[in-house]
Design a protein around this motif. Structure first.
Motif, PDB file in Angstrom:
ATOM      1  N   ALA A   5       0.814  -1.495   0.431  1.00  0.00           N
ATOM      2  CA  ALA A   5       0.095  -0.113   0.295  1.00  0.00           C
ATOM      3  C   ALA A   5       0.707   1.692   0.518  1.00  0.00           C
ATOM      4  O   ALA A   5       2.101   1.172   0.446  1.00  0.00           O
ATOM      5  CB  ALA A   5      -1.296   0.194   1.547  1.00  0.00           C
ATOM      6  N   SER A   6       0.552   2.339  -0.822  1.00  0.00           N
ATOM      7  CA  SER A   6       1.022   3.434  -0.869  1.00  0.00           C
ATOM      8  C   SER A   6       0.173   4.924  -0.703  1.00  0.00           C
ATOM      9  O   SER A   6      -1.133   4.315  -1.271  1.00  0.00           O
ATOM     10  CB  SER A   6       2.400   3.287  -1.805  1.00  0.00           C
ATOM     11  OG  SER A   6       1.867   3.630  -3.340  1.00  0.00           O
ATOM     12  N   GLY A   7       0.661   6.009  -0.570  1.00  0.00           N
ATOM     13  CA  GLY A   7       0.419   7.367  -1.339  1.00  0.00           C
ATOM     14  C   GLY A   7      -0.638   7.927   0.070  1.00  0.00           C
ATOM     15  O   GLY A   7      -1.077   8.842   0.123  1.00  0.00           O
ATOM     16  N   GLY A   8      -0.412   7.454   1.242  1.00  0.00           N
ATOM     17  CA  GLY A   8      -0.428   8.423   2.040  1.00  0.00           C
ATOM     18  C   GLY A   8       0.058   9.225   2.791  1.00  0.00           C
ATOM     19  O   GLY A   8       1.382   9.644   1.584  1.00  0.00           O
ATOM     20  N   GLY A   9      -0.209  10.210   3.593  1.00  0.00           N
ATOM     21  CA  GLY A   9       0.684  11.421   3.249  1.00  0.00           C
ATOM     22  C   GLY A   9       0.514  12.426   4.756  1.00  0.00           C
ATOM     23  O   GLY A   9      -1.502  12.507   5.340  1.00  0.00           O
TER      24      GLY A   9
END
Length: 119
Positions: A5-9
Motif C-alpha cells: 500500500a502507498s499514497g498516504g501523507g
C-alpha cells in the motif's frame, strides 16, 4: 502473496489523496478487495468493500467523498479520497482475499499507509 500500500501523507482539510494497493505473488483470482482504516485509539473500521460482483459498499462516513477502483488484471486497487476531514486521519490498510497456486485462498493485508488530515 504480498500487498503493498502507498499514497498516504499529510493533507489539509478539504484536500485529496489517492491510495494504491498492489498485490504480488502469483495471484490468479481475487474475490474481495477492501480498504480498512484504524484511527489512533479506535478500532479498525471498514471503509469500502468490493466482492465478486464488483459493486463497492462504502461506509456511510465516506460515501460521496471516497471512490474505489481496481484493475483485476494488474491485481491493483486504488482509493481516491476527496474532501478529506480530520476524522479521516488513520492508518489505511488494504485487504484482499486472493488465490495463488502456492498459498491457495488466503487473506492478505497490506502494511498500512498513514493519512493525516490537518484542520
Amino acid at each position: 502473496v504480498q500487498l503493498q500500500a502507498s499514497g498516504g501523507g499529510l493533507v489539509q482539510t478539504g484536500g485529496s489523496l489517492r491510495l494504491s494497493c498492489e498485490a504480488s505473488g502469483g495471484i490468479t483470482r481475487i474475490e474481495a478487495m477492501n480498504w480498512y482504516r484504524q484511527a489512533p485509539g479506535k478500532e479498525r473500521e471498514l471503509v469500502v468493500a468490493i466482492g465478486v460482483s464488483g459493486v463497492p459498499n462504502y461506509a456511510e462516513s465516506v460515501k460521496g467523498r471516497f471512490t474505489v477502483s481496481r484493475d483485476i488484471a494488474k491485481n491493483t486497487m486504488w482509493l481516491q479520497m476527496n474532501s478529506l476531514e480530520p476524522d479521516d486521519t488513520a492508518v489505511y490498510h488494504c485487504y484482499m482475499f486472493a488465490f495463488s497456486e502456492t498459498t491457495r485462498w488466503k487473506t492478505c493485508w497490506g502494511q498500512g499507509t498513514l493519512v493525516t488530515v490537518s484542520s
